[in-house]
Scaffold this motif. Structure first.
Motif, PDB file in Angstrom:
ATOM      1  N   ARG A  42       0.371  -0.821  -0.193  1.00  0.00           N
ATOM      2  CA  ARG A  42       0.275  -0.164  -0.175  1.00  0.00           C
ATOM      3  C   ARG A  42       0.817   1.242  -0.072  1.00  0.00           C
ATOM      4  NH1 ARG A  42      -2.302   4.005   2.704  1.00  0.00           N
ATOM      5  NH2 ARG A  42      -4.432   4.135   2.802  1.00  0.00           N
ATOM      6  N   GLU A  43       0.087   2.263  -0.949  1.00  0.00           N
ATOM      7  CA  GLU A  43       1.169   3.605  -0.763  1.00  0.00           C
ATOM      8  C   GLU A  43       1.135   4.427   0.434  1.00  0.00           C
ATOM      9  OE1 GLU A  43       3.960   3.981  -3.092  1.00  0.00           O
ATOM     10  OE2 GLU A  43       3.007   2.243  -4.150  1.00  0.00           O
ATOM     11  N   VAL A  44       2.231   4.955   0.718  1.00  0.00           N
ATOM     12  CA  VAL A  44       1.743   5.902   2.358  1.00  0.00           C
ATOM     13  C   VAL A  44       2.065   7.266   1.073  1.00  0.00           C
ATOM     14  CG1 VAL A  44       2.756   6.518   4.593  1.00  0.00           C
ATOM     15  CG2 VAL A  44       2.718   4.157   3.309  1.00  0.00           C
ATOM     16  N   ARG A  45       1.101   8.007   2.103  1.00  0.00           N
ATOM     17  CA  ARG A  45       1.432   9.923   1.501  1.00  0.00           C
ATOM     18  C   ARG A  45       2.042  10.584   2.772  1.00  0.00           C
ATOM     19  NH1 ARG A  45      -2.456   7.303  -1.797  1.00  0.00           N
ATOM     20  NH2 ARG A  45      -1.706   6.879  -3.957  1.00  0.00           N
ATOM     21  N   VAL A  46       2.218  11.728   2.432  1.00  0.00           N
ATOM     22  CA  VAL A  46       1.884  12.784   3.516  1.00  0.00           C
ATOM     23  C   VAL A  46       1.168  13.121   4.158  1.00  0.00           C
ATOM     24  CG1 VAL A  46       3.194  15.257   3.644  1.00  0.00           C
ATOM     25  CG2 VAL A  46       4.589  13.484   3.043  1.00  0.00           C
ATOM     26  N   GLY A  47       0.396  12.516   4.963  1.00  0.00           N
ATOM     27  CA  GLY A  47      -0.678  13.277   5.867  1.00  0.00           C
ATOM     28  C   GLY A  47      -1.173  12.123   6.290  1.00  0.00           C
TER      29      GLY A  47
END
Length: 126
Positions: A42-47
């Motif tokens: 799963r991709e982690v994004r800022v926020g």
């Protein structure tokens, strides 16, 4: 870098010692991202809001920065911010754990030299 794999980010943020352990935690359902169960890819994004459950306790984090490389602990701590509620819950649990009595496991086999000295002291033979 707009997004990073969950297992890489957890490893880079030093929540797990290896990427394999981070991926295993995801597979066992110990990692949640934005309220949903997270898979290792799963991709982690800022926020993003991430909940991590490991041997150190349960952490609720806000992702502040992304990294694929594992660096020093001081740099790893800049990748996230722990929520106040999470920090308070962990400290409360730690305080409760300290108040519990600690019992040493019973040893099997013959006593060590140190144990024999303690037994002799208790029996008044020294």
């Amino acid at each position: 870098m707009a997004q990073v794999r969950m297992d890489k980010w957890l490893w880079a943020a030093r929540f797990f010692k290896t990427r394999t352990l981070a991926a295993r935690a995801c597979e066992l359902g110990r990692i949640y991202a934005n309220g949903h169960l997270a898979k290792p890819a799963r991709e982690v994004r800022v926020g993003d809001l991430v909940r991590v459950k490991n041997e150190g306790g349960e952490f609720q984090l806000e992702v502040l920065a992304l990294s694929e490389m594992r660096g020093p602990a001081a740099v790893a701590q800049t990748l996230y911010r722990e929520t106040e509620a999470s920090r308070e819950a962990r400290f409360k649990l730690l305080a409760e754990r300290k108040t519990l009595p600690h019992f040493e496991a019973l040893r099997e086999g013959k006593p060590s030299k140190r144990d024999r000295r303690e037994l002799a002291r208790l029996r008044g033979r020294v």
